[in-house]
Design an enzyme around this catalytic site. Structure first.
Site, PDB file in Angstrom:
ATOM      1  N   SER A   1      18.996  19.951  -6.575  1.00  0.00           N
ATOM      2  CA  SER A   1      17.611  20.373  -6.795  1.00  0.00           C
ATOM      3  C   SER A   1      16.882  20.425  -5.459  1.00  0.00           C
ATOM      4  CB  SER A   1      16.919  19.379  -7.722  1.00  0.00           C
ATOM      5  OG  SER A   1      16.713  18.174  -7.013  1.00  0.00           O
ATOM      6  N   LYS A   2      15.609  20.822  -5.534  1.00  0.00           N
ATOM      7  CA  LYS A   2      14.775  20.953  -4.332  1.00  0.00           C
ATOM      8  C   LYS A   2      14.891  19.747  -3.402  1.00  0.00           C
ATOM      9  CE  LYS A   2      10.968  23.365  -6.403  1.00  0.00           C
ATOM     10  NZ  LYS A   2      10.198  22.756  -7.465  1.00  0.00           N
ATOM     11  N   ARG A   3      15.020  18.572  -4.008  1.00  0.00           N
ATOM     12  CA  ARG A   3      15.080  17.362  -3.186  1.00  0.00           C
ATOM     13  C   ARG A   3      16.225  17.417  -2.176  1.00  0.00           C
ATOM     14  NH1 ARG A   3      16.910  13.090  -5.512  1.00  0.00           N
ATOM     15  NH2 ARG A   3      17.576  14.218  -7.373  1.00  0.00           N
TER      16      ARG A   3
END
Ligand code: GLU
Length: 506
Positions: free
Chosen positions: A256-258
């Site tokens: 994910s974006k993280r």
């Protein structure tokens, strides 16, 4: 339905966002298989979630797939004999098939209000049971249901599934898989707003489009038994299923974006090459037999083997992707490197819109040098600052350290003296006076070159000076939008900076 002899696979994205690399991997595996086996690759847009789908996302999706180098034989704008290929244009079909199931008593109308279903669901979860529909509306006859609907009531349609038993299938990646019917309940096939549920439209489409292999993400594996029950209800042959493991970050959570960039669009903007991205995506769950890693799409088509796709989670390794990108960049011809780099340099204000032939020649040489060690094209502007940016007053700590010793000061002063009044500067001259300074001061090696590097670049590291000086001297003559200071200008500026330093130190 026609008899499918040819392998037919599909990629069936929902246009609700930018295409995630996990989905791009699904598209790639389907495409590789189709191309390898001389099969058909279908693009089907699953846009029945009206609130979340948009035409703009569909356009982006198509753009991103084309950019990756994937093409399809049948699809929304391509056409094909099983069209339309957009689910929102197939609603009539779904209703027709739902009607068929209703009339065969294989499906029924369900009038349960949403809130009640949610309450039951929450209740089951709180008691540690799987939330399975109670079957309350099963007994309502079709005739009774139709009257209630005529009178204005809203109803969903559910498939009637056996209360007990197992659904089994052999997954090409995961092997034997089985699901207990007790945990499934009667799935909704058409919602009360008339839209087909994913599990229903996907089966109607896969069957009518003669799809032979359903290759998709493992997040859909729990949908598969529901889909199999539908195939069985219609008496349709099952396709082969292959569920690809999820793409995870290094910490074993879904990518994910993280973790960093996750969409094809982001990687394109970063300046990752499509061939490098495909090369990397192919390694998410698969590896080439001979260990050769830098592979073009054509090579992947030859080597790919679905039976070698493994079931363990695929960890997305950015470093590996960038390494592959560097290898693919090296394979590009110089003109291509220039065209791909220019937008980044222009965006950063380092190159203008119109480039003279001399500038283009120079840029090509500089790009060649700076791409060494660049992970992606978007790294270039930062690298080019070595040439375009010179600010002794904002030296970093490391550079300050380098020029603080007595020997460094001695070297720098000697160099400044030897260049006073000089009007021409080139690498040969630099090498010559550096040789003299070495003899006169006895300073050599790093102690000699490091301070000179800091003086000429205002940085502690960068290109070798025998590459840097010629590049700088040439570039400085070329009238770029952001002027380049040549070596002599830099030396004078640095000398002023040093005097100021010394005053402050005194
Ligand atoms: N529209 C579904 C998705 O994007 C397709 C899943 C499938 O391939 O069946 O997840």
């Amino acid at each position: 339905m026609e008899n499918a002899e040819k392998l037919r696979v599909r990629f069936a994205p929902s246009p609700t966002g930018f295409i995630h690399v996990g989905n791009a991997r699904t598209a790639l595996f389907n495409w590789l298989l189709a191309r390898q086996k001389g099969g058909i690759f279908v693009l089907r847009v699953e846009d029945t979630d009206l609130e979340r789908s948009s035409q703009e996302y569909e356009r982006n999706l198509i753009k991103d797939l084309h950019w990756l180098g994937l093409d399809w034989d049948e699809g929304p704008n391509t056409g094909g004999k099983f069209g339309p290929y957009r689910q929102s244009e197939r609603l009539e079909l779904y209703h027709q098939y739902a009607k068929q199931l209703l009339e065969a008593d294989q499906a029924y109308y369900c009038f349960c209000p949403q809130e009640e279903l949610e309450r039951e669901r929450a209740w089951a979860l709180a008691e540690g049971r799987s939330p399975v529909y109670s079957g309350r509306c099963r007994h309502i006859t079709l005739k009774e249901a139709q009257e209630r609907i005529k009178a204005g009531e809203k109803a969903a349609i559910r498939l009637k599934v056996p209360e007990e038993g197992l659904v089994r299938f052999t997954d090409l990646v995961r092997g034997e898989v089985e699901f207990d019917l007790k945990l499934i309940g009667d799935p909704i096939i058409v919602r009360s707003n008339g839209m087909p549920a994913y599990n229903f439209s996907v089966v109607i489409d896969d069957a009518l489009m003669d799809i032979t292999h359903v290759i998709r993400g493992e997040d859909h594996i729990s949908n598969t038994p529901r889909q199999i029950l539908l195939y069985q209800a219609f008496g349709w042959p099952l396709p082969v299923f292959a569920h690809l493991s999820m793409v995870m970050g290094k910490d074993n959570t879904r990518l994910s974006k993280r973790h960093g960039a996750t969409s094809v669009d982001q990687f394109r903007r970063e300046g990752v090459l499509p061939q490098a991205l495909c090369n990397y995506l192919s390694f998410l769950g698969w590896s080439p037999p001979e260990g050769k890693e830098v592979l073009t799409l054509e090579e992947l088509v030859k080597l790919f083997d679905l039976s070698r796709v493994n079931r363990s989670a695929a960890i997305f390794d950015y470093e590996k992707l960038y390494w592959l990108n560097r290898q693919h960049i090296k394979l590009l011809p110089a003109e291509k490197k220039l065209t791909l780099s220019l937008p980044y340099l222009q965006e950063a204000g380092l190159a203008g819109e119109d480039i003279t032939p001399a500038q283009s020649q120079w840029l090509s040489e500089a790009i060649e040098l700076f791409l060494e060690g660049s992970n992606k094209f978007s790294d270039l502007p930062e690298k080019f600052l070595l040439i375009f940016d010179f600010q002794p007053e904002s030296l970093d700590e490391e550079s300050r350290q380098i020029i603080s010793s007595d020997s460094a000061r001695k070297v720098l002063k000697a160099f400044i003296n030897k260049t006073a009044g000089v009007t021409e500067f080139n690498y040969e001259f630099f090498a010559h006076i550096t040789g003299e300074i070495k003899k006169e001061t006895g300073v050599k090696g790093k102690e000699l070159y490091h301070p000179l590097r800091v003086m000429l670049t205002a940085r502690a590291s960068g290109l070798e000076l025998d590459k840097f000086i010629p590049l700088l001297e040439q570039g400085a003559k070329l009238n770029f939008p952001r002027p380049i200071k040549n070596s002599l200008e830099r030396i004078r500026e640095f000398s002023t900076f040093l005097k100021l330093q010394e005053k402050q130190e005194a």
